[in-house]
Design a protein around this motif. Structure first.
Motif, PDB file in Angstrom:
ATOM      1  N   GLY A 113      33.961 -34.873 128.646  1.00  0.00           N
ATOM      2  CA  GLY A 113      33.373 -34.905 127.321  1.00  0.00           C
ATOM      3  C   GLY A 113      32.371 -36.025 127.122  1.00  0.00           C
ATOM      4  N   LYS A 114      32.252 -36.440 125.869  1.00  0.00           N
ATOM      5  CA  LYS A 114      31.250 -37.429 125.476  1.00  0.00           C
ATOM      6  C   LYS A 114      31.857 -38.360 124.431  1.00  0.00           C
ATOM      7  N   LEU A 115      31.439 -39.622 124.469  1.00  0.00           N
ATOM      8  CA  LEU A 115      31.946 -40.621 123.540  1.00  0.00           C
ATOM      9  C   LEU A 115      30.786 -41.217 122.749  1.00  0.00           C
ATOM     10  N   TYR A 116      30.910 -41.176 121.426  1.00  0.00           N
ATOM     11  CA  TYR A 116      29.916 -41.779 120.536  1.00  0.00           C
ATOM     12  C   TYR A 116      30.503 -43.033 119.895  1.00  0.00           C
ATOM     13  N   PHE A 117      29.707 -44.094 119.837  1.00  0.00           N
ATOM     14  CA  PHE A 117      30.053 -45.249 119.008  1.00  0.00           C
ATOM     15  C   PHE A 117      29.081 -45.266 117.841  1.00  0.00           C
ATOM     16  N   ILE A 118      29.637 -45.086 116.643  1.00  0.00           N
ATOM     17  CA  ILE A 118      28.831 -44.927 115.429  1.00  0.00           C
ATOM     18  C   ILE A 118      28.949 -46.204 114.598  1.00  0.00           C
ATOM     19  N   PHE A 119      27.884 -46.971 114.541  1.00  0.00           N
ATOM     20  CA  PHE A 119      27.840 -48.167 113.712  1.00  0.00           C
ATOM     21  C   PHE A 119      27.078 -47.795 112.442  1.00  0.00           C
ATOM     22  N   GLN A 120      27.837 -47.608 111.374  1.00  0.00           N
ATOM     23  CA  GLN A 120      27.317 -46.970 110.164  1.00  0.00           C
ATOM     24  C   GLN A 120      26.962 -47.973 109.077  1.00  0.00           C
ATOM     25  N   PRO A 121      25.812 -47.791 108.438  1.00  0.00           N
ATOM     26  CA  PRO A 121      25.450 -48.639 107.295  1.00  0.00           C
ATOM     27  C   PRO A 121      26.091 -48.136 106.005  1.00  0.00           C
ATOM     28  N   ALA A 122      26.085 -48.977 104.994  1.00  0.00           N
ATOM     29  CA  ALA A 122      26.248 -48.583 103.586  1.00  0.00           C
ATOM     30  C   ALA A 122      27.513 -47.804 103.259  1.00  0.00           C
ATOM     31  N   GLU A 123      28.648 -48.195 103.845  1.00  0.00           N
ATOM     32  CA  GLU A 123      29.894 -47.545 103.439  1.00  0.00           C
ATOM     33  C   GLU A 123      30.235 -47.888 102.000  1.00  0.00           C
ATOM     34  N   GLU A 124      29.973 -49.132 101.599  1.00  0.00           N
ATOM     35  CA  GLU A 124      30.321 -49.548 100.242  1.00  0.00           C
ATOM     36  C   GLU A 124      29.528 -48.771  99.194  1.00  0.00           C
ATOM     37  N   LEU A 125      28.382 -48.248  99.574  1.00  0.00           N
ATOM     38  CA  LEU A 125      27.600 -47.418  98.660  1.00  0.00           C
ATOM     39  C   LEU A 125      28.045 -45.958  98.704  1.00  0.00           C
ATOM     40  N   LEU A 126      28.935 -45.656  99.652  1.00  0.00           N
ATOM     41  CA  LEU A 126      29.471 -44.299  99.857  1.00  0.00           C
ATOM     42  C   LEU A 126      28.384 -43.288 100.217  1.00  0.00           C
ATOM     43  N   THR A 127      27.309 -43.773 100.820  1.00  0.00           N
ATOM     44  CA  THR A 127      26.214 -42.877 101.213  1.00  0.00           C
ATOM     45  C   THR A 127      25.844 -43.006 102.689  1.00  0.00           C
ATOM     46  N   GLY A 128      26.354 -44.028 103.362  1.00  0.00           N
ATOM     47  CA  GLY A 128      25.951 -44.273 104.743  1.00  0.00           C
ATOM     48  C   GLY A 128      26.322 -43.163 105.703  1.00  0.00           C
ATOM     49  N   ALA A 129      27.516 -42.593 105.532  1.00  0.00           N
ATOM     50  CA  ALA A 129      27.945 -41.519 106.422  1.00  0.00           C
ATOM     51  C   ALA A 129      27.017 -40.317 106.320  1.00  0.00           C
ATOM     52  N   LYS A 130      26.657 -39.940 105.099  1.00  0.00           N
ATOM     53  CA  LYS A 130      25.766 -38.796 104.927  1.00  0.00           C
ATOM     54  C   LYS A 130      24.394 -39.076 105.538  1.00  0.00           C
ATOM     55  N   THR A 131      23.954 -40.326 105.461  1.00  0.00           N
ATOM     56  CA  THR A 131      22.682 -40.690 106.094  1.00  0.00           C
ATOM     57  C   THR A 131      22.759 -40.470 107.594  1.00  0.00           C
ATOM     58  N   VAL A 132      23.819 -40.966 108.222  1.00  0.00           N
ATOM     59  CA  VAL A 132      23.979 -40.810 109.670  1.00  0.00           C
ATOM     60  C   VAL A 132      24.086 -39.332 110.041  1.00  0.00           C
ATOM     61  N   ILE A 133      24.851 -38.578 109.280  1.00  0.00           N
ATOM     62  CA  ILE A 133      25.022 -37.145 109.557  1.00  0.00           C
ATOM     63  C   ILE A 133      23.689 -36.411 109.492  1.00  0.00           C
ATOM     64  N   SER A 134      22.834 -36.825 108.557  1.00  0.00           N
ATOM     65  CA  SER A 134      21.545 -36.131 108.375  1.00  0.00           C
ATOM     66  C   SER A 134      20.642 -36.236 109.599  1.00  0.00           C
TER      67      SER A 134
END
Length: 368
Positions: A113-134
């Protein structure tokens, strides 16, 4: 060369000194990228034109595509008349743990398989995950694992829970527009304050299954600086809604919207409402089992504690909602005191070592 435990503490010391707000984690992102480059990961920087980073380790063999997610942003505080950012929610700890795992696992690789390390911004704004997903870079991800240090009231150092069940969160920002008039001739106007009062009372008529944890609270009401002897023309209010599951949340919002519209109609005002939502946790049983086995192996049978339910929200759950991947989210006992988001929050730093080992065990279970 530093061993695994020494390294995670060195990284934590570095990240703790550079707290930055959501989408402005420039120094943090630069530091993380510089470390990842030492080991030869395929690195995607400025993910979706943000400070996010995704590092990829590909076995070039069929198998699950697993994400390790860590948040990076800090929180603002008013200190001596100026804004100061501090890591009071442990995001520096989470990024340190993920980076130490990336360093440890790269030399041995993964069997499939494959391994991703996701260093995500803006969790406190509750929008960072959607930004990364986009960005579309995670569209093929099949599994994702998160982790968060916990306060001493929930989970002690030397313990961990295999699931931290976050609640769904919705924020309703409502603009009520009335008709201004002299307070002595209120019949000529339409008072949005009266609308807000009716809405506050109408909230109490919403009835859902009492076994499902939920809350609705008005957190802001503002009419501006209108004259004291006049009806205000405009009122802005915010309502915070929390619920333990996504289905009941949808029911709550439907009922709340119905009452806002009805109260505005009764008082001859106009209501315009914008809603921002963050989904509740949804985990797969096999991922919880994998996390349980990892915790027990690292911390022993006494270190594995029951799953934790919290009223807090987390944008981590957009990954499962938008991508459809399986998820686990470990609650890592760290004796955080006085509590998360307190400006003087501290925690037991040896918890960093436990976090690294638990992540490695889960990855080993899924990919090796």
């Amino acid at each position: 060369m530093e061993n695994r435990n020494e390294y995670v503490h060195t990284v934590y010391d570095a990240l703790h000194q550079i707290p930055e707000p959501g989408y402005k984690e420039f120094k943090t992102s630069e530091f993380i990228e510089s470390e990842l480059k030492k080991w030869g990961y395929k690195i995607h920087r400025n993910v979706a034109n943000s400070t996010g980073i995704i590092a990829v380790l590909d076995s070039n063999r069929e198998g699950p595509f697993v994400g390790i997610r860590a948040d990076m942003d800090a929180l603002p505080y008013q200190m001596d008349g100026r804004i100061e950012y501090r890591h009071t929610c442990g995001h520096d700890a989470h990024s340190s743990i993920a980076l130490a795992v990336a360093r440890s696992i790269y030399s041995s690789g993964v069997a499939r398989g494959k391994l991703y390390f996701i260093f995500q911004p803006a969790e406190e704004l509750l929008t960072g995950a959607k930004t990364v997903i986009s960005s579309g870079l995670l569209n093929d991800m099949t599994h994702i694992i998160g982790m968060h240090i916990r306060p001493y009231q929930e989970c002690l150092f030397g313990q961990a829970a295999p699931a931290l069940w976050h609640s769904a969160l919705a924020r309703l920002n409502i603009k009520l527009t009335g008709i201004t008039a002299h307070a002595g001739r209120a019949h000529l106007g339409a008072n949005p304050i009266e609308t807000a009062i009716l809405i506050a009372n109408a909230i109490n008529t919403i009835k859902i299954n009492p076994q499902v944890s939920s809350s609705i609270n008005i957190t802001r009401v503002n009419t501006g600086d209108n004259a004291e002897n006049s009806l205000p023309e405009e009122l802005n209010m915010c309502i915070d809604v929390r619920c333990a599951d996504n289905t009941t949340m949808r029911t709550l919002l439907e009922e709340l919207n119905l009452r806002v519209e009805s109260c505005a109609k009764i008082t001859r005002t106009k209501a315009a409402c914008t809603v921002s939502c963050c989904p509740a946790a949804e985990y797969s049983s096999d991922m919880i089992d994998a996390a349980s086995r990892a915790i027990e192996k690292v911390l022993g049978a006494d270190g594995l504690v029951e799953e934790i339910h919290t009223v807090g929200a987390e944008d981590f759950h957009y990954y499962t909602k938008e991508i459809g991947c399986k998820a686990a989210y470990v609650a890592l006992g760290a004796n955080a005191k006085p509590g998360l988001h307190h400006k003087e929050m501290v925690f037991e730093r040896k918890a960093l070592d436990n976090g690294v080992d638990i992540f490695l065990e889960i990855i080993n279970t899924i990919l090796n």
